[in-house]
Scaffold this motif. Structure first.
Motif, mmCIF file in Angstrom:
data_model
loop_
_atom_site.group_PDB
_atom_site.id
_atom_site.type_symbol
_atom_site.label_atom_id
_atom_site.label_comp_id
_atom_site.label_asym_id
_atom_site.label_seq_id
_atom_site.Cartn_x
_atom_site.Cartn_y
_atom_site.Cartn_z
ATOM 1 N N THR A 1 8.449 -4.824 -4.118
ATOM 2 C CA THR A 1 8.159 -4.056 -2.903
ATOM 3 C C THR A 1 6.791 -4.428 -2.348
ATOM 4 O O THR A 1 6.624 -4.621 -1.135
ATOM 5 C CB THR A 1 8.211 -2.548 -3.208
ATOM 6 O OG1 THR A 1 9.500 -2.213 -3.729
ATOM 7 C CG2 THR A 1 7.949 -1.733 -1.951
ATOM 8 N N ILE A 2 5.805 -4.548 -3.224
ATOM 9 C CA ILE A 2 4.455 -4.914 -2.779
ATOM 10 C C ILE A 2 4.442 -6.307 -2.161
ATOM 11 O O ILE A 2 3.750 -6.558 -1.167
ATOM 12 C CB ILE A 2 3.470 -4.837 -3.966
ATOM 13 C CG1 ILE A 2 3.331 -3.386 -4.446
ATOM 14 C CG2 ILE A 2 2.100 -5.390 -3.584
ATOM 15 C CD1 ILE A 2 2.502 -3.231 -5.708
ATOM 16 N N SER A 3 5.229 -7.216 -2.732
ATOM 17 C CA SER A 3 5.228 -8.603 -2.247
ATOM 18 C C SER A 3 5.766 -8.723 -0.823
ATOM 19 O O SER A 3 5.513 -9.727 -0.149
ATOM 20 C CB SER A 3 6.060 -9.484 -3.186
ATOM 21 O OG SER A 3 7.443 -9.165 -3.097
ATOM 22 N N GLN A 4 6.494 -7.717 -0.343
ATOM 23 C CA GLN A 4 7.021 -7.768 1.020
ATOM 24 C C GLN A 4 5.918 -7.570 2.061
ATOM 25 O O GLN A 4 6.025 -8.057 3.183
ATOM 26 C CB GLN A 4 8.106 -6.697 1.204
ATOM 27 C CG GLN A 4 9.249 -6.793 0.197
ATOM 28 C CD GLN A 4 9.872 -8.169 0.141
ATOM 29 O OE1 GLN A 4 10.369 -8.681 1.141
ATOM 30 N NE2 GLN A 4 9.840 -8.792 -1.039
ATOM 31 N N ASN A 5 4.852 -6.863 1.684
ATOM 32 C CA ASN A 5 3.716 -6.657 2.594
ATOM 33 C C ASN A 5 2.452 -6.423 1.767
ATOM 34 O O ASN A 5 1.920 -5.319 1.715
ATOM 35 C CB ASN A 5 3.980 -5.465 3.519
ATOM 36 C CG ASN A 5 2.886 -5.294 4.570
ATOM 37 O OD1 ASN A 5 2.097 -6.209 4.820
ATOM 38 N ND2 ASN A 5 2.830 -4.116 5.175
ATOM 39 N N PRO A 6 1.957 -7.471 1.094
ATOM 40 C CA PRO A 6 0.812 -7.293 0.196
ATOM 41 C C PRO A 6 -0.511 -7.185 0.958
ATOM 42 O O PRO A 6 -0.724 -7.856 1.964
ATOM 43 C CB PRO A 6 0.848 -8.561 -0.659
ATOM 44 C CG PRO A 6 1.480 -9.589 0.223
ATOM 45 C CD PRO A 6 2.471 -8.848 1.080
ATOM 46 N N VAL A 7 -1.379 -6.328 0.449
ATOM 47 C CA VAL A 7 -2.726 -6.165 1.008
ATOM 48 C C VAL A 7 -3.718 -6.252 -0.143
ATOM 49 O O VAL A 7 -3.683 -5.420 -1.057
ATOM 50 C CB VAL A 7 -2.879 -4.816 1.740
ATOM 51 C CG1 VAL A 7 -4.319 -4.647 2.235
ATOM 52 C CG2 VAL A 7 -1.898 -4.712 2.891
ATOM 53 N N LYS A 8 -4.595 -7.255 -0.121
ATOM 54 C CA LYS A 8 -5.592 -7.404 -1.177
ATOM 55 C C LYS A 8 -6.797 -6.526 -0.866
ATOM 56 O O LYS A 8 -7.343 -6.575 0.232
ATOM 57 C CB LYS A 8 -6.018 -8.862 -1.312
ATOM 58 C CG LYS A 8 -6.986 -9.096 -2.462
ATOM 59 C CD LYS A 8 -7.214 -10.570 -2.721
ATOM 60 C CE LYS A 8 -8.028 -11.203 -1.614
ATOM 61 N NZ LYS A 8 -8.394 -12.601 -1.945
ATOM 62 N N LEU A 9 -7.196 -5.718 -1.838
ATOM 63 C CA LEU A 9 -8.340 -4.824 -1.668
ATOM 64 C C LEU A 9 -9.553 -5.405 -2.384
ATOM 65 O O LEU A 9 -9.567 -5.508 -3.618
ATOM 66 C CB LEU A 9 -8.024 -3.433 -2.224
ATOM 67 C CG LEU A 9 -6.919 -2.636 -1.518
ATOM 68 C CD1 LEU A 9 -6.806 -1.253 -2.137
ATOM 69 C CD2 LEU A 9 -7.196 -2.529 -0.025
ATOM 70 N N VAL A 10 -10.547 -5.758 -1.612
ATOM 71 C CA VAL A 10 -11.774 -6.302 -2.198
ATOM 72 C C VAL A 10 -12.567 -5.202 -2.890
ATOM 73 O O VAL A 10 -13.237 -5.425 -3.906
ATOM 74 C CB VAL A 10 -12.624 -6.990 -1.113
ATOM 75 C CG1 VAL A 10 -13.914 -7.541 -1.704
ATOM 76 C CG2 VAL A 10 -11.824 -8.095 -0.437
ATOM 77 N N SER A 11 -12.477 -3.984 -2.352
ATOM 78 C CA SER A 11 -13.269 -2.875 -2.883
ATOM 79 C C SER A 11 -12.605 -2.185 -4.074
ATOM 80 O O SER A 11 -13.178 -1.266 -4.656
ATOM 81 C CB SER A 11 -13.516 -1.838 -1.783
ATOM 82 O OG SER A 11 -12.275 -1.344 -1.279
ATOM 83 N N GLY A 12 -11.404 -2.599 -4.437
ATOM 84 C CA GLY A 12 -10.716 -1.964 -5.553
ATOM 85 C C GLY A 12 -11.383 -2.275 -6.883
ATOM 86 O O GLY A 12 -12.091 -3.276 -7.039
#
Length: 351
Positions: free
Chosen positions: A40-51
């Motif tokens: 599911t994540i791979s369909q619209n992935p968002v990388k968080l730099v602040s995570g």
């Protein structure tokens, strides 16, 4: 008619079956939800730099089964999330993994490691193989048990008996008990099916010869049953009178030299030491050639620079080969992030 209990199921089957079912369910329940989440994540992935990735660690078992786990803490659209992530994949890897925190743009409560997305198809195939092997073993064992039960039910009814030679594939003596495994693959129907039987104390199978170093014994088909029944040397497994047994055994014993042959372990002469060493050397050469060919395919033709375990092989190559391999990859993927083994000191750009 034949005696009761002449075909049995190995006791180990009744213990092994629940274990295999439990392992199959455990693998599916423990890995499938994580794979579905990452799909599911791979369909619209968002990388968080602040995570924040905490307590991240990976462990390898059997040389290539790798499990990674971490605690993820991140904030998105004013809401804070805490997630525990665990992924399993097959990889030949030396050293640490470089990974990022990735969430789903559509479902921000779903979070994972970028490593999990890079290895997504690896994880899917690994789970599918495990479930197929374990599930297939369960189905085969259940089918074998049900077939034996069905045959035992059919043996209670009178039917025509058809003699057939069978191969003794294994036997074991425990005290006065003898257990035998045999297969129908010599004559007649040649189904190749194996059956298991336990003889009463003092009973022995009716061995009539040998083939390829293995004993051949006499069995009978009971009508249209799926498995033949192995006979004993005194034909006590068949319901008949003493006179009938004597009339059948007399010509058979005369042909066998007056007494039935004993069931003894047959020693097999193995290949010479030089032959064994030659085979080992050939296997090693083929393995090395296969690995090298796989590496060449990866650096020259792979669809992704993150193909695993090829990028780990490239990292383990001698410096000249590694440099050449990275140059080939850079020609095709130079505008993207460098894979493991080709990264500079920042673990992202090409070296």
């Amino acid at each position: 008619m034949l005696a009761r209990g002449v075909i049995t199921t190995p006791k180990a089957s009744y213990f092994s079956l629940p274990i295999l079912i439990a392992l199959t369910v455990f693998m599916a329940v423990s890995e499938a939800p994580g794979i579905l989440r990452d799909w599911t994540i791979s369909q619209n992935p968002v990388k968080l730099v602040s995570g924040d990735i905490r307590d991240g660690k990976c462990s390898t078992r059997k040389g290539f089964f790798t499990t990674c786990e971490a605690h993820l803490n991140y904030a998105y659209n004013g809401q804070t999330y805490d997630k525990d992530v665990e992924i399993m994949f097959v990889d030949i890897h030396a050293g640490d993994y470089d990974t990022d925190l990735v969430i789903s743009g559509d479902h921000p409560d779903l979070a994972t490691l970028s490593l999990g997305l890079d290895m997504l198809w690896n994880r899917i195939i690994t789970l599918a193989v495990f479930v197929a092997l374990l599930g297939g073993a369960c189905i085969a064992m259940i089918f074998q048990i049900l077939r034996v039960w069905r045959v035992r039910g059919q043996l209670h009814r009178a039917a025509q008996l058809e003699p057939v030679p069978v191969e003794i594939t294994a036997f074991q003596r425990r005290g006065k008990r003898l257990t035998v495994t045999y297969a129908d693959k010599i004559a007649g129907r040649k189904t190749g099916r194996a059956a298991h039987t336990r003889f009463e104390p003092g009973q022995e199978p009716l061995v009539v010869g040998a083939k390829d170093g293995k004993a051949v014994a006499l069995a009978v088909w009971h009508g249209n049953t799926a498995l033949p029944v192995l006979l004993d040397s005194r034909l006590e497994r068949i319901d008949m009178t003493a006179e009938e047994r004597a009339s059948i055994l007399a010509p058979l014993m005369a042909e066998l030299g007056g007494q039935p042959r004993e069931l003894v372990a047959q020693g097999k002469k193995g290949p010479s030491i030089m032959t064994r060493l030659g085979r080992v050397f050939l296997v090693i050469l083929l393995f090395i050639a296969g690995i090298f060919g796989y590496w060449v395919w990866y650096v020259t033709s792979a669809d992704s620079q993150f193909t695993s375990p090829a990028m780990d092989l490239n990292n383990m190559m001698p410096a000249p080969l590694n440099r050449w391999g990275c140059d080939q990859l850079k020609k095709r993927f130079g505008d993207q992030r460098a894979p493991f083994g080709c990264t500079a000191s920042d673990y992202t750009s090409w070296k």
